[in-house]
Design an enzyme around this catalytic site. Structure first.
Site, PDB file in Angstrom:
ATOM      1  N   THR A 133     -17.757 -50.328   6.592  1.00  0.00           N
ATOM      2  CA  THR A 133     -18.505 -51.004   5.514  1.00  0.00           C
ATOM      3  C   THR A 133     -17.762 -52.279   5.140  1.00  0.00           C
ATOM      4  O   THR A 133     -16.595 -52.233   4.758  1.00  0.00           O
ATOM      5  CB  THR A 133     -18.606 -50.068   4.298  1.00  0.00           C
ATOM      6  N   GLU A 167     -19.578 -37.246   3.709  1.00  0.00           N
ATOM      7  CA  GLU A 167     -18.547 -36.270   4.016  1.00  0.00           C
ATOM      8  C   GLU A 167     -19.137 -34.877   3.788  1.00  0.00           C
ATOM      9  O   GLU A 167     -19.985 -34.694   2.922  1.00  0.00           O
ATOM     10  CB  GLU A 167     -17.318 -36.503   3.132  1.00  0.00           C
ATOM     11  N   CYS A 275     -15.765 -43.849  -0.682  1.00  0.00           N
ATOM     12  CA  CYS A 275     -16.803 -44.840  -0.366  1.00  0.00           C
ATOM     13  C   CYS A 275     -17.477 -45.427  -1.600  1.00  0.00           C
ATOM     14  O   CYS A 275     -17.297 -46.605  -1.894  1.00  0.00           O
ATOM     15  CB  CYS A 275     -17.850 -44.229   0.543  1.00  0.00           C
ATOM     16  N   LYS A 278     -15.382 -47.734  -4.213  1.00  0.00           N
ATOM     17  CA  LYS A 278     -14.827 -49.003  -3.708  1.00  0.00           C
ATOM     18  C   LYS A 278     -15.920 -49.880  -3.089  1.00  0.00           C
ATOM     19  O   LYS A 278     -15.858 -51.102  -3.158  1.00  0.00           O
ATOM     20  CB  LYS A 278     -13.650 -48.774  -2.757  1.00  0.00           C
ATOM     21  N   LYS A 338     -15.768 -33.917  -4.140  1.00  0.00           N
ATOM     22  CA  LYS A 338     -17.021 -33.145  -4.152  1.00  0.00           C
ATOM     23  C   LYS A 338     -16.764 -31.908  -3.303  1.00  0.00           C
ATOM     24  O   LYS A 338     -15.739 -31.824  -2.619  1.00  0.00           O
ATOM     25  CB  LYS A 338     -18.187 -33.970  -3.600  1.00  0.00           C
TER      26      LYS A 338
END
Ligand code: UDX
Length: 448
Positions: A133, A167, A275, A278, A338
């Protein structure tokens, strides 16, 4: 342009540079699609694990897929760029783009060092495909560097093909993506990408072919939208608290509207991980550079709501624990950002645990998978070997990561182990009736 010359006698050769979540899944996935794959990993320990068919991270289903293709001979890993430079027809860049120290912008040093290492060895035309990314505009700059620094010069073409893998669902999202986005400047690049992704395309996966800036923006835009959805429901959780409403029922009712959808509407401690936080900040930084300040106003608020969420949980603990925290024991259930992962990067669970410890309480953490990573990041917290052990003598139990194991806990049995039967369900996913029936004070921010 020929972009490498696989013939009908041999499968396409693919290199995957970087082997964290994205790279490990991409490498295993490309082997599963039937190609010959070499992954590049410079760390010796990780390299050995990978060549034994083991992922250097916890990701359900990934180890068996790696093992299958390491054993079949279709997949191997190296630290030597000279092994892949002229060997591969397609090179995937899957390295990390973390937040820059002291700034919101993405740190592109790993992408740049891939160019440093790979370009000198590229003597024949090939396609380089970025999956990391990156801020919009990066692909063009990276292509310019390859074309200037590689012996094959303009024979090197760069495409951007963002991934959207979550993920804990990385294998599924790699093998069966919900869409494919090809950011390309030529038909040859599109044709080559269609060849690489022939299998999901044959399954009916939609393909969006666009220019590179569009592809770069799709990824940032998707993450910004998902973050906005989470902060939106968390803002409604604050309203629900003030009004005596139930944010979970609110989300269910909103989610039935097809225009809204139920996904990413679980209120809780806010988004974390390597992810969304940021990527949102790097998106804002790039919008600032491009002079479109309005985007920043909207997304800054999304980020602020997300941060406020963590403080709100600490406030609830405060209400229940009273003013004096020294000598109080708080159990934190969950450390991963998570469920389903051992990743603790920007984890709301560990952040909240740290804040509570700073207030003077003794905090004991338990997580089914993330203990080792949590210990490295927060060595001063206490860690227990099980949820039951973590609860011993607790004045308050805080549920911060939604592992199924925590939903299955027996509150009646735990009742005897704790000092005070008080539970804060920050994930709003425990069975409140079961806990209350067992004599617990149950509190979930966003529920009456
Ligand atoms: C995310 C994007 O989903 C993925 O497309 C992108 O490629 C990378 O970033 P990931 O970080 O694995 O993937 O996690 P995701 O499942 O999206 O959850 C992100 C965060 O939001 C987690 O902290 C999660 O707990 C939180 N979340 C998610 C909520 O708070 N509520 C929700 O309803 C969903």
């Amino acid at each position: 342009m020929t972009q490498g010359t696989p013939t009908s006698e041999r499968p396409l050769r693919i290199s995957v540079i970087g082997t964290n979540y994205l790279g490990a899944n991409t490498a295993a996935g490309m082997a599963e699609f039937g190609f010959d794959v070499i992954g590049v990993e410079i760390d010796e320990h990780r390299l050995k694990l990978l060549n034994d068919g083991k992922a250097p991270l916890y990701e359900p289903g990934l180890d068996p897929l790696l093992k299958k293709h390491v054993d079949s001979g279709r997949l191997r890993f190296t630290k030597d760029y000279t092994e892949i430079a002229d060997w591969a027809d397609v090179h995937f860049i899957c390295v990390g783009t973390p937040q820059t120290e002291g700034s919101d912008a993405a740190d592109l040093s790993q992408v740049n060092s891939v160019v440093d290492m790979l370009a000198p060895g590229l003597t024949r035309p090939c396609l380089v495909v970025g999956r990391s990314t990156v801020p919009v505009g990066t692909a063009k700059l990276v292509e310019q560097r390859f074309q200037t620094e590689a012996p094959a010069g303009e024979g090197i073409e760069l495409a951007w093909q963002p991934e959207f893998l979550r993920e804990a669902h990385g294998v599924e999202d790699t093998l069966h993506p919900d869409r494919l986005v090809f950011g390309v400047e030529t038909e040859a690049a599109e044709t080559r990408l269609r060849q690489v992704f022939a299998q999901p395309i044959a399954e009916g996966t939609p393909v969006v072919v666009c220019n590179r800036p569009t592809a770069e923006l799709v990824k940032g835009g998707a993450n910004a939208f998902l973050a906005t959805k989470i902060s939106f429901i968390n803002a409604l959780a604050e309203m629900a608290d003030a009004a005596g409403a139930d944010v979970t029922q609110l989300a269910d009712a909103l989610g039935h509207d097809k225009r809204i959808g139920r996904g990413m509407l679980n209120a809780g401690p806010g988004y974390g991980g390597g992810c969304l936080p940021k990527d949102l900040r790097s998106f804002m930084a790039r919008a600032g550079e491009l002079g479109v300040e309005e985007v920043i106003t909207l997304l800054r608020e999304v980020d602020d709501i997300n941060q406020r969420r963590r403080g709100r949980i600490v406030d609830v603990v405060h209400e229940l624990l009273g003013a004096e925290w020294v000598g109080k024991k708080v159990t934190v259930l969950g450390a991963a950002f998570k469920a389903g992962t051992d990743d603790v990067r920007d984890s709301p669970a560990l952040d909240v645990a740290g804040r509570i410890q700073l207030h003077g309480a003794t905090v004991t953490v338990y997580d089914p998978e993330a203990m080792e990573n949590a210990r490295q990041v927060r060595p001063t917290l206490r860690y227990a070997a099980s949820a039951a052990e973590a609860c011993e003598g607790a004045h308050l139990v805080l549920h911060l990561t939604e592992w199924p194991e925590f939903r299955e806990l027996d509150p009646a049995a735990l009742r005897g182990a704790v000092e005070n039967p008080v539970v804060v369900d920050a994930r709003l996913s425990l069975d409140s009736k079961k806990w209350r029936d067992a004599g617990w004070t149950y509190k979930a921010p966003g529920k009456p």
